[in-house]
Design an enzyme around this catalytic site. Structure first.
Site, short mmCIF file in Angstrom:
data_model
loop_
_atom_site.label_atom_id
_atom_site.label_comp_id
_atom_site.label_asym_id
_atom_site.label_seq_id
_atom_site.Cartn_x
_atom_site.Cartn_y
_atom_site.Cartn_z
N GLU A 234 -22.02 16.69 -38.77
CA GLU A 234 -20.41 16.95 -38.47
C GLU A 234 -19.69 16.65 -39.76
OE1 GLU A 234 -16.21 15.58 -37.50
OE2 GLU A 234 -17.82 14.79 -38.65
N GLU A 235 -20.19 15.67 -40.47
CA GLU A 235 -19.44 15.37 -41.73
C GLU A 235 -19.40 16.33 -43.03
OE1 GLU A 235 -17.23 13.09 -41.93
OE2 GLU A 235 -17.75 11.22 -40.66
N ASP B 76 -14.50 11.21 -30.99
CA ASP B 76 -14.42 10.86 -32.42
C ASP B 76 -13.42 9.94 -32.92
OD1 ASP B 76 -15.21 10.76 -35.25
OD2 ASP B 76 -15.03 13.10 -35.47
#
Length: 345
Positions: free
Chosen positions: A206-207, A229
């Site tokens: 995701e990052e 999140d």
């Protein structure tokens, strides 16, 4: 009640983006396997745990990757020069420890800091950047560093530093997004009667671009997508721009990335179970896995369920245990209450 031992285990398990297989993936499988009907790992590394139901197909995702660093040069004196994996602020690395994962096991390094006694006056005003960050791993030469197992491409992350500040507050690296991963795991364990057909996804990378959620949502093809999140909590220096606060309960966004009917349903569930629900205005894409889930195939009704934290992407991310408990409670009831519904805006 938050299981601090499990939360600490989830937070500290290795897993820089693209390297989730170093530890966190197995930890997630171990925690979920007895609470779902089937569990698998896809080709990108996502853990997909399916809890079967006859109702709407739901994908609920919390990313399991961490920001970190990667070695891109070892100089002749044995110092490591590193580059970021994801959104790392180099200023947060000064005088900190880094845990590396070498071919010879875990190693630690420290980011040196020139003492103020020997700094030039003009240098005291300069912030660290990637050109000045070097990591000392205790070696006196490139050869010694290599003997320790370091190579170009070795990855590292902030060293573990789980701290309980008060009865309700904790501080640690990587609450983003391991605190929501923990909450998703506990939600799966707590589920009782549900009609929804639920896919719990511990997503990868995701990052570095929402990559895991992209392939998982394509494979699952859900009707509803919920990203779990963290979000920003009020903190020193925010100049009033941040609304959610620690201890105020879970947060849900409103905005174009959020399906309005799904959001209204979440409000109803929160009121029914007397769960305080904070609101965050998100006029742009939310920067979460919901971004990519929403535009999967022919479109997905998406929402974001968040836990507020302070000092995001630092070694001292701070959360309130009451928010974690309430987020699990809301996620559980949301999934249990979901029935077939028209989600066309």
């Amino acid at each position: 009640m938050v299981n601090l031992e499990l939360l600490k285990k989830i937070v500290e398990a290795p897993g820089v983006s693209g390297y989730e297989f170093l530890g966190i993936r197995d930890a997630v499988i171990e925690e979920l396997k007895d609470y779902v009907d089937e569990i698998k790992v896809d080709k990108l590394g996502n853990v997909i745990a399916h809890k079967k139901g006859s109702g709407p197909k739901v994908m609920i995702a919390a990313h399991m990757d961490k920001i970190g660093v990667m070695v891109n040069h070892i100089d002749k004196e044995g110092y490591l020069h590193v580059i970021p994996v994801g959104g790392v602020d180099p200023r947060t690395l000064v005088a900190q420890r880094i845990r590396f994962f070498t071919e010879k096991g875990e190693r630690f390094g420290v980011v040196g800091h020139i003492p103020p006694h020997i700094q030039k006056p003009e240098d005291r005003k300069k912030a660290a950047d990637w050109d000045t960050i070097v990591v000392d791993v205790g070696a006196d030469s490139k050869e010694e560093a290599e003997e320790l197992g370091f190579r170009v491409g070795t990855v590292g992350e902030f060293a573990p530093a789980f701290t309980k500040l008060t009865e309700n507050r904790i501080a640690t690296p990587y609450l983003d997004d391991r605190v929501c991963l923990y909450a998703m795991i506990e939600t799966a364990k707590a589920l009782e009667n549900h009609e929804a057909d639920i896919y719990f996804v511990a997503s990868v990378q995701e990052e570095v671009g929402l990559r895991g959620a992209r392939v998982a949502s394509y494979s699952i093809d859900p009707e509803i997508g919920i990203a779990m999140d963290v979000t920003f909590a009020k903190q020193v220096g925010d100049k009033g721009k941040i609304v959610p606060k620690l201890g105020g309960g879970p947060v849900m966004d409103v905005g174009p990335n959020i399906n309005p009917k799904l959001r209204a349903f979440a409000d109803e569930v929160a009121k029914k179970y007397e769960i305080p629900l904070q609101v965050e205005a998100s006029p742009r894409p939310t920067g979460t896995d919901a971004n990519i889930m929403q535009i999967n195939r022919e479109g997905v009704a998406t929402a974001v369920l968040s836990i507020p934290i302070r000092y995001m992407h630092s070694q001292v991310e701070t959360a309130d245990l009451r928010d974690i408990d309430l987020t699990i409670k809301l996620a559980k009831h949301l999934l249990e209450e979901l029935k077939p519904m028209d989600l066309t805006p």
